[in-house]
Design an enzyme around this catalytic site. Structure first.
Site, short mmCIF file in Angstrom:
data_model
loop_
_atom_site.label_atom_id
_atom_site.label_comp_id
_atom_site.label_asym_id
_atom_site.label_seq_id
_atom_site.Cartn_x
_atom_site.Cartn_y
_atom_site.Cartn_z
N GLY A 187 74.36 -24.17 50.18
CA GLY A 187 74.78 -23.41 49.00
C GLY A 187 74.37 -24.10 47.71
N CYS A 188 74.48 -23.38 46.61
CA CYS A 188 74.03 -23.90 45.31
C CYS A 188 74.90 -25.06 44.85
CB CYS A 188 73.98 -22.79 44.29
SG CYS A 188 75.50 -21.83 44.13
N TYR A 189 76.21 -24.82 44.71
CA TYR A 189 77.10 -25.91 44.30
C TYR A 189 77.05 -27.05 45.32
CZ TYR A 189 79.58 -22.94 40.80
OH TYR A 189 79.93 -22.16 39.73
#
Lengths: 334, 334, 334, 334
Positions: B153-155
């Site tokens: 995921g991005c975070y």
């Protein structure tokens, strides 16, 4: 104290109106309403517009009985969709309310206009005839007398305030149509979810070219054809209009300056930018219209800037109220 | 040339994938798809993503027969909603496609995780077990072998790249949980109309505090509890994560620097900001992760920055592809 | 009517002060000044701050004779650089002016503080001792009595308002230092040309990590160590502070809510976001501080938002004036 | 491989050039230079342009001996101030370098032009005569042959690409001057500290009305008078030009469409927006020019959009290089 009601309180202009009514020493805010079926009905105004928390604590109610609301109100602001204003205004008017309509429903008294540009047939031609166009600096006398003020549109306000002093003094050659290029902040599209206005999609572009309903509004009230090209800009509020015109032969810079100065010398909400040109930032969150211009031989460029939600909507409505009732023009505005 | 298909081409990550596939010398873009009932089905990709006009000229097709698409593809990128990836991945896998899933559907192999954080029960525990977590700098070997890459995921990418070198070298005191404060651009929410993401409503704020599904993704893959507070920022793309940690007693700045340098010395997409701290702008529209840090006695603050659509999604997926097939890691990325 | 003077009128906080003085029914704006050698001396305030045109028409004068200005003033606002305030405040105080200093020059009465964090040696330790820290909600009594109010800094205001209710009620475990992550708008850097603040260079990033002078200001006035990480955000005004803390064992959500409610029940400029978290937009251009929080087991995250130029500077100065003179707290603010 | 040098590497266009040279298979980046007295001399290019870290690792050197640099270069890009280009170009030309000048120093071969609009007297009228105007889509043949390409300005590129197809086909009535309203991102002002470009001061406004040096550049190369009104917008990069023109009597929409299609049918970097109008976002960070138009009776509005740093400067310079040397036009661009 005038009992004052806002219909359409969930939108951006409704919130601005609520705040100004709250500040106005002669008005009492007696009701905030939305359409009966709105998801916002029953919420506190501060849940919709967080900036109002601690300032206004009032529930936004569903408008189920307009008649009853009318009877409980002296003044009504309609910050509603065009069709809704069209339907509601007569109810409030017939109950002797003073009505300020921020929609386009009563602005242009012209055959076929509403069918062509708004997509509905106008049913209230009497009221349409009696309505006064709320361009505050130019219609002062009529605004004083009229029960229904059709507050001027955002682009039309910025445009006309920049053109009328020249036109009235016959300084421009209208055979060559004035070219109005205007850029508006995204709040002009209202408070709603849409792909076009989603943060990642907003990007400077022209829209409604040759087809925008504000073109005939401007042209009709000026009495002069114009080319009007609106743009969406990547900012929340404000309109900057750049207007290119041809001067009549021999017109001097001095005549131009004089025309603007005479037109606005006693108009506190128009600020003439002496030699300079307006910057959008200076009018954002203010009720002012800033106007500047440059002349080069036979051409003139006028730049006009307003906050679309204020001078282009809510504060001009309040300015019209102040004029109508004879209150100082800046009351609740500055 | 590998026949490469993108499912979910109407979104922002889908568009980035299409562009990278187009640039990649070993891949042929064979299909762009959206859900069968999407309003975008049948449009040209450049009608959805205007920046691709003149670059990619291909219709986005409705995915009516996944089996057939699978048989016509060597590689499939799933840039789809979590539930959709969950359902589709097995179809492509069973047809021998190499699958890169950008959703969260195969990232966390933990009982009850999907029910609690994604709202659906996971039906494909076999594939979930076989999936490799696509955090490219840390799982290189597994990525080389695995048929299903669950791209991080991005975070979680921004967070883990900043924490892992310290954790692996036991430099931080994990009893005091790392505090991750991260700000993401609005594109993280996908390409869609919503009130929250409408231009006039976007404004810096924290959300999903203590409840965001990326907290357990980070904690599970780190093997260490963390406090994760995501924020929405008023920009289109990028994530900046500021991570506050307690160091083990006696840990020196030198040890910290060494840990980062060793971890990333041969990782071309992580740039260590020597003494400086990352600025979001430097990673926007790039596949890089910039990392900087400051030490003060027993505390360390690490700042990590990525483009959420690239290193936080599409370019990391492509980086995993390059690793998997043994292509130079930067192919189609820089 | 109190004769009121602003020193430092060319800056953003000076302009806000001028506007509030103009609105205040008990104050007369008697002078706007800048340093004697400023390029802005002699200009009209509206040439520097275009939004003030049509509202305030006054020349910004060079401050050549502070003594004379002091004698002509009842109240002086110092919106000046730290060193300038340090030098000027005594002049005004000794001439019996009531002084509100927006700089950091009299905020921290601690040996060596000014040498270390401000780069100058403090020459006026008597006044430093007598100064009252202008954190309006917490120092009301002292503010009523003091002749010199050192208005709290922007970050310290947002931070302390979010922490003090918990700290005073001993709800947090201070052995684990509160972690304050804050993002400020660019106006916090003042009105000036610099590469860092040039439009194309502004991009979210952390700065002053472990070294910012607001860390000791916060820690001293709280009486508790904190980790403070400021960031520059890509917006003009506002501060959002996200504060992560460890609760004492057994502390409940109810206790937390009670602490905030008791602290701010009669403080009209702090708005507690019931269950929700603050959005920066709601406080921009307002004098409010919005506070929200979330609890999860032993941790709490408090989010606090202010307008850095208002509650973080000018409106808090005016709020202190209202408190000092016993005017209604919201006068000229809402 | 052509040895390629960039003079003026500290600016935004210099950075873009460095990146494109790096990507170009036929060019080797042999030197990056700034003025001998620049504060940026001696820094790594990635310290000035953080996005280049990990991509280009090269010191920006002070240009102390142009002659020596010329002898070591095959190709020189001048991304320098007008006066600097004016002085340096001849040095490189006389050493047989192929020169691409991004400044205005060799764009307009007209008596008195440089004195009036650039404030210096041109000393190299021979080179001025030999220079080819680098408007890539329109001067292909001359670009192939010329040793000195004066790359077209940013506003002139957007403007001329939108007007020339109509003008060349005599579809517009030039007695009524085309009205060009254009909005540029702040990067157009270069990489420098200034009050005007400081983050808090940037706000949509018109500037240089009737006096901007790009007006005569456009008019001269079109051979037709125009009214040109530039604006500064609140975004980093891009130009959107809205051009209002009067058509010759009887001109049809079909003729207009045909003119654009014929002009650009084999020009891969001009994208005609079929029925739609350009959005700035689609051209940002791309080498394209997007053009759309609307016709209404005798008027036409053309909208043209480019990235000011790319098609308005660096990528057009590279496009000219590709044309000059016969490389595929999109090399290093897409």
């Amino acid at each position: 104290m005038l009992k004052t009601t806002v219909i359409g309180a969930s939108g951006y202009t409704g919130a601005e109106l609520a705040l100004m009514i709250h500040k106005h020493p002669e008005l009492t805010l007696t009701g905030l309403f939305v359409s009966a079926n709105s998801v916002d009905a029953g919420k506190n105004i501060s849940a919709l517009h967080g900036n109002l928390a601690g300032v206004i604590d009032m529930t936004v109610e569903p408008l189920v009985d307009p008649e009853a609301v009318a009877q409980a109100s002296d003044v009504v602001f309609l910050a509603t969709a065009h069709e809704v204003s069209h339907d509601l205004a007569p109810v409030f008017l017939e109950n002797d309310c003073q009505v300020f309509d921020l929609s386009g429903a009563f602005r242009v008294n012209q055959d076929g206009f509403y069918t062509e540009f708004y997509g509905f047939e106008h049913q209230h031609s009497d009221w349409l005839k009696q309505a006064t166009y709320g361009l505050a600096e130019w219609n002062q006398e009529a605004i004083q007398k009229s029960q229904l003020i059709a507050v001027a549109g955002c682009y039309p306000t910025a445009s006309q305030l920049g053109i009328k002093p020249l036109l009235e003094n016959q300084l421009i050659d209208t055979q060559q149509w004035p070219v109005i290029n205007a850029v508006s902040g995204v709040s002009g599209a209202g408070r709603k979810a849409s792909m076009t206005n989603s943060f990642c999609e907003v990007s400077l572009h022209a829209y409604g070219v040759f087809t925008h309903r504000h073109q005939p509004e401007i042209a009709t009230h000026l009495g002069c054809d114009v080319i009007f090209t609106p743009h969406l800009g990547n900012f929340k509020r404000g309109i900057l209009a750049t207007i290119t015109m041809k001067l009549q032969p021999g017109v001097t810079e001095q005549q131009v300056a004089q025309a603007f100065e005479q037109a606005y010398q006693d108009k506190p909400l128009v600020r003439l930018a002496d030699g300079d040109l307006p910057r959008l930032q200076n009018v954002q969150n203010t009720p002012f219209c800033d106007i500047g211009w440059k002349v080069s031989n036979e051409h003139i460029i006028v730049v006009s800037a307003i906050d679309n939600l204020l001078k282009g909507a809510s504060s001009q409505a309040m300015q019209c109220l102040n004029i109508h009732y004879g209150y100082p023009e800046l009351t609740a505005l500055v």
